[in-house]
Design a protein around this motif. Structure first.
Motif, PDB file in Angstrom:
ATOM      1  N   ALA A 195       0.874  -1.177   0.000  1.00  0.00           N
ATOM      2  CA  ALA A 195       0.000   0.000   0.000  1.00  0.00           C
ATOM      3  C   ALA A 195       0.905   1.218   0.000  1.00  0.00           C
ATOM      4  N   GLU A 196       0.679   2.105  -0.938  1.00  0.00           N
ATOM      5  CA  GLU A 196       1.532   3.294  -1.068  1.00  0.00           C
ATOM      6  C   GLU A 196       0.650   4.527  -0.986  1.00  0.00           C
ATOM      7  N   TRP A 197       1.023   5.468  -0.134  1.00  0.00           N
ATOM      8  CA  TRP A 197       0.259   6.699  -0.037  1.00  0.00           C
ATOM      9  C   TRP A 197       1.098   7.839   0.497  1.00  0.00           C
ATOM     10  N   GLN A 198       0.526   9.026   0.412  1.00  0.00           N
ATOM     11  CA  GLN A 198       1.144  10.216   0.975  1.00  0.00           C
ATOM     12  C   GLN A 198       0.696  10.272   2.441  1.00  0.00           C
ATOM     13  N   ALA A 199       1.509   9.738   3.328  1.00  0.00           N
ATOM     14  CA  ALA A 199       1.062   9.482   4.701  1.00  0.00           C
ATOM     15  C   ALA A 199       1.079  10.724   5.582  1.00  0.00           C
ATOM     16  N   HIS A 200       2.140  11.526   5.497  1.00  0.00           N
ATOM     17  CA  HIS A 200       2.286  12.680   6.382  1.00  0.00           C
ATOM     18  C   HIS A 200       2.887  13.841   5.594  1.00  0.00           C
ATOM     19  N   PRO A 201       2.625  15.070   6.037  1.00  0.00           N
ATOM     20  CA  PRO A 201       3.337  16.193   5.424  1.00  0.00           C
ATOM     21  C   PRO A 201       4.844  16.073   5.649  1.00  0.00           C
ATOM     22  N   VAL A 202       5.614  16.603   4.722  1.00  0.00           N
ATOM     23  CA  VAL A 202       7.052  16.730   4.967  1.00  0.00           C
ATOM     24  C   VAL A 202       7.204  17.890   5.942  1.00  0.00           C
ATOM     25  N   HIS A 203       7.397  17.562   7.209  1.00  0.00           N
ATOM     26  CA  HIS A 203       7.422  18.591   8.248  1.00  0.00           C
ATOM     27  C   HIS A 203       8.728  19.375   8.165  1.00  0.00           C
ATOM     28  N   SER A 204       8.606  20.661   8.004  1.00  0.00           N
ATOM     29  CA  SER A 204       9.755  21.555   7.950  1.00  0.00           C
ATOM     30  C   SER A 204       9.362  22.846   8.661  1.00  0.00           C
ATOM     31  N   PRO A 205      10.345  23.660   9.061  1.00  0.00           N
ATOM     32  CA  PRO A 205      10.013  24.896   9.777  1.00  0.00           C
ATOM     33  C   PRO A 205       9.054  25.774   8.973  1.00  0.00           C
ATOM     34  N   HIS A 206       8.005  26.280   9.637  1.00  0.00           N
ATOM     35  CA  HIS A 206       6.995  27.108   8.977  1.00  0.00           C
ATOM     36  C   HIS A 206       7.088  28.539   9.498  1.00  0.00           C
ATOM     37  N   THR A 207       7.179  29.500   8.578  1.00  0.00           N
ATOM     38  CA  THR A 207       7.118  30.903   8.984  1.00  0.00           C
ATOM     39  C   THR A 207       5.680  31.312   9.266  1.00  0.00           C
ATOM     40  N   SER A 208       4.732  30.649   8.610  1.00  0.00           N
ATOM     41  CA  SER A 208       3.316  30.893   8.874  1.00  0.00           C
ATOM     42  C   SER A 208       2.588  29.559   8.869  1.00  0.00           C
ATOM     43  N   LEU A 209       1.598  29.438   9.729  1.00  0.00           N
ATOM     44  CA  LEU A 209       0.837  28.203   9.858  1.00  0.00           C
ATOM     45  C   LEU A 209      -0.527  28.381   9.212  1.00  0.00           C
ATOM     46  N   PRO A 210      -1.094  27.324   8.637  1.00  0.00           N
ATOM     47  CA  PRO A 210      -2.363  27.440   7.908  1.00  0.00           C
ATOM     48  C   PRO A 210      -3.542  27.699   8.844  1.00  0.00           C
ATOM     49  N   ARG A 211      -4.684  28.026   8.240  1.00  0.00           N
ATOM     50  CA  ARG A 211      -5.882  28.340   8.994  1.00  0.00           C
ATOM     51  C   ARG A 211      -6.962  27.297   8.735  1.00  0.00           C
ATOM     52  N   PHE A 212      -7.782  27.083   9.747  1.00  0.00           N
ATOM     53  CA  PHE A 212      -8.941  26.206   9.583  1.00  0.00           C
ATOM     54  C   PHE A 212     -10.039  26.911   8.789  1.00  0.00           C
ATOM     55  N   THR A 213     -10.210  28.192   9.005  1.00  0.00           N
ATOM     56  CA  THR A 213     -11.275  28.952   8.352  1.00  0.00           C
ATOM     57  C   THR A 213     -10.790  29.485   7.017  1.00  0.00           C
ATOM     58  N   LEU A 214     -11.386  29.000   5.922  1.00  0.00           N
ATOM     59  CA  LEU A 214     -11.052  29.490   4.591  1.00  0.00           C
ATOM     60  C   LEU A 214     -12.011  30.590   4.155  1.00  0.00           C
ATOM     61  N   HIS A 215     -13.253  30.504   4.619  1.00  0.00           N
ATOM     62  CA  HIS A 215     -14.293  31.495   4.357  1.00  0.00           C
ATOM     63  C   HIS A 215     -15.278  31.391   5.509  1.00  0.00           C
ATOM     64  N   ASP A 216     -16.337  32.153   5.469  1.00  0.00           N
ATOM     65  CA  ASP A 216     -17.270  32.238   6.584  1.00  0.00           C
ATOM     66  C   ASP A 216     -17.690  30.872   7.119  1.00  0.00           C
ATOM     67  N   GLN A 217     -18.156  29.974   6.238  1.00  0.00           N
ATOM     68  CA  GLN A 217     -18.562  28.634   6.650  1.00  0.00           C
ATOM     69  C   GLN A 217     -17.893  27.563   5.782  1.00  0.00           C
ATOM     70  N   LEU A 218     -16.654  27.827   5.405  1.00  0.00           N
ATOM     71  CA  LEU A 218     -15.830  26.898   4.640  1.00  0.00           C
ATOM     72  C   LEU A 218     -14.555  26.640   5.437  1.00  0.00           C
ATOM     73  N   PHE A 219     -14.277  25.378   5.753  1.00  0.00           N
ATOM     74  CA  PHE A 219     -13.192  25.050   6.680  1.00  0.00           C
ATOM     75  C   PHE A 219     -12.292  23.955   6.109  1.00  0.00           C
ATOM     76  N   HIS A 220     -11.021  24.015   6.516  1.00  0.00           N
ATOM     77  CA  HIS A 220     -10.047  22.984   6.125  1.00  0.00           C
ATOM     78  C   HIS A 220      -9.560  22.282   7.379  1.00  0.00           C
ATOM     79  N   LEU A 221     -10.069  21.097   7.629  1.00  0.00           N
ATOM     80  CA  LEU A 221      -9.756  20.354   8.835  1.00  0.00           C
ATOM     81  C   LEU A 221      -8.290  19.952   8.896  1.00  0.00           C
ATOM     82  N   ASN A 222      -7.695  19.586   7.765  1.00  0.00           N
ATOM     83  CA  ASN A 222      -6.332  19.050   7.744  1.00  0.00           C
ATOM     84  C   ASN A 222      -5.256  20.094   7.962  1.00  0.00           C
ATOM     85  N   ALA A 223      -5.639  21.333   8.221  1.00  0.00           N
ATOM     86  CA  ALA A 223      -4.635  22.368   8.483  1.00  0.00           C
ATOM     87  C   ALA A 223      -3.728  21.981   9.642  1.00  0.00           C
TER      88      ALA A 223
END
Length: 545
Positions: free
Chosen positions: A471-499
């Motif tokens: 089984a081959e998949w993209q299991a985890h992000p390539v974790h590297s230092p982040h200058t900015s971190l993502p947001r859960f809220t993309l719009h008023d009622q639009l959300f990105h859980l995997n942030a």
């Protein structure tokens, strides 16, 4: 004046699991260097027989709170909610959304593949084995809560010893005697293992605050806000500095980092001690505690939550999310395609519960938003899991006689580079008479590697084998230092859980993100902004108790 807050977290459901499925190494107290959370004791006089009635009353009160809030705010509950992805994130957020908004809300869950996502199994010789996340930490409280609520059981544990291999010999071997394990750690690495345990426990103690915040209905619109509420600037800074740098600062030796820490990180993330400290701490916590898994397969949690929620699962690929021109609350049109053709529908709330990254060929397009939505992050770490039914080549590990090979789980340092971990695994259904195969017998071995194993590499690890399934998949992000971190809220009622997985990636972290997004959607829908991105939450929570 604060508006009434219907629903809210009713469960007091920290946290990490060793994603690679390798057994924990005894690095602390009895091999379980867990943080010590405050234990919730039942109130005096509350008998077990009264618990079902209390649970029923709690559900009625939660439903009444939803109705009262809707009446007080003048806002009806949402009509339809879309969740994109039916892994643990999508399944959990569908469950939490229904908890907060009530059972009348229609929840459509889009899944292009199989329900369960990275919780998956492979069949070998008429038995099923975990090919995704294989086990969870004892403090994975959301996962523990799901299992209890769904009536699932923990799989019977079959013990096995672990060791760390550097390509030539074993640098650390676990024994059956706790004191001897401690002595070996001290003899080789001094008190580095204690310093590591103290560092991990300090991080975990602060991370566990999230469960108390969520139980009181608090949510966060971005990953940085969530981390800051738990550990202030120290947690945010841990996403910008490496595990190695952080551990050296607290007195852990470079040798211990190279031999032990790197092996654990390779087994769980397929990455090195150069990865950010926060993600590393989550992984190392999983290596110090007791682990568990679900009888019948971990993926049963996902299918069980969707069934409990009565979600409408649509097997299709979501292609676009478009903001519709409306007055008042926004409306989103979700377009999708499958073998039957294309389709679309309008939703009040949309949750993206799947990664949006550079390597994802099916990244969702967002249309009609001003300013445009651009959430594509970096790359994901490819992981290959090979289930090999065969005879281990124990000579490669320095044991010419296979009967004398004592280990069921092998972690590796940076060498050899062609595989990260090797485990003698058990099926997802373990009978009372089951026993682990002896080293000289044909067994099912799970091999984690960054690339598919070549035939020559398989011959290195195995004397002979009957079958190999991968089984081959993209299991985890390539974790590297982040200058900015993502947001859960993309719009008023639009959300990105995997942030949140860009700060740390595990099944329990995803469940935490699911609860956060459900609360975020709920609080934003009813305009209870006092419950979003609040400062000094520990003080606020204490005053609310």
């Amino acid at each position: 004046m604060r508006k009434p807050h219907p629903g809210g977290g009713t469960e007091k459901l920290p946290m990490t699991e060793l994603e690679g499925g390798t057994a924990s190494l005894a690095l602390g107290r009895g091999g379980a260097g867990n943080p010590a959370p405050t234990r919730q004791c039942p109130s005096p006089g509350v008998l077990p027989s009264s618990l079902p009635a209390m649970a029923h009353a709690a559900r009625l009160l939660a439903a009444l709170a939803v109705l009262l809030a809707a009446a007080a705010t003048g806002d009806a509950r949402p009509s339809k909610i879309a969740v994109v992805g039916a892994g643990i994130g999508g399944s959990a957020v569908a469950h939490f959304l229904q908890q907060h908004f009530g059972p009348r809300v229609q929840i459509d869950v889009f899944e292009k593949g199989t329900v369960g996502g990275r919780l998956a199994t492979i069949s070998v010789n008429k038995q099923h084995y975990e090919s995704g996340a294989a086990s969870f930490h004892s403090l994975s409280l959301h996962m523990q809560g799901f299992v209890k609520q769904l009536g699932l059981r923990h799989r019977r544990e079959v013990g096995g010893r672990s060791a760390i291999f550097n390509g030539e010999n074993f640098v650390l071997e676990e024994t059956d005697w706790y004191l001897l394990n401690l002595f070996r750690l001290w003899w080789h690495y001094g008190i580095s293992f204690l310093r590591l345990q103290m560092w991990v426990e300090e991080v975990m103690e602060k991370f566990m605050r999230i469960y108390k915040y969520q139980a009181h209905g608090y949510a966060f619109s971005g990953v940085e806000e969530l981390l800051y509420s738990l550990g202030e600037s120290a947690f945010v800074n841990m996403t910008q500095r490496s595990v190695a740098e952080s551990l050296l600062q607290v007195g852990v030796t470079q040798r211990f980092i190279d031999d032990v820490v790197s092996a654990v990180l390779r087994a769980s993330y397929g990455q090195s001690a150069a990865m950010p400290a926060f993600a590393g701490a989550m992984s190392l916590a999983g290596a110090q505690g007791s682990l568990w898994s679900v009888e019948g397969g971990n993926k049963l949690v996902c299918s069980g939550l969707l069934k409990l929620t009565k979600a409408n699962v649509i097997h299709a690929t979501v292609t676009t999310v478009t903001l519709q021109p409306t007055e008042g609350k926004p409306l989103y049109r979700v377009r999708y395609e499958n073998e039957a053709g294309t389709g679309s529908d309008n939703y009040d709330i949309v949750v993206i519960a799947t990664p949006l990254h550079l390597d994802n060929s099916s990244t969702i397009a967002f249309e009609g938003f001003d300013p445009p939505i651009d959430v594509v992050q970096g790359s994901f770490q490819p992981t290959v899991v090979s289930l090999v039914h065969g005879y281990l080549n124990s000579s490669y590990f320095g044991f010419p006689d296979p009967k004398l090979f004592p280990f069921a789980n092998i972690l590796t340092t940076d060498f050899p580079s062609f595989f990260c971990a090797l485990d003698n695994i058990c099926p997802v259904n373990i009978s009372a008479s089951f026993r682990r195969k002896q080293p000289q017998e044909a067994a099912v071995w799970r091999v984690q590697s960054p690339q598919p194993l070549l035939r020559s590499q398989l011959k290195t690890l195995f004397r002979s084998y009957y079958s190999v399934q991968t089984a081959e998949w993209q299991a985890h992000p390539v974790h590297s230092p982040h200058t900015s971190l993502p947001r859960f809220t993309l719009h008023d009622q639009l959300f990105h859980l995997n942030a949140l997985e860009w700060a740390a990636s595990s099944v329990e972290v995803t469940a935490v993100a699911a609860k956060n997004v459900a609360l975020l959607a709920f609080n934003r829908w009813y305009q209870d902004l006092d419950k979003i991105d609040q400062k000094d939450l520990m003080h606020k929570v204490k005053t609310e108790l």
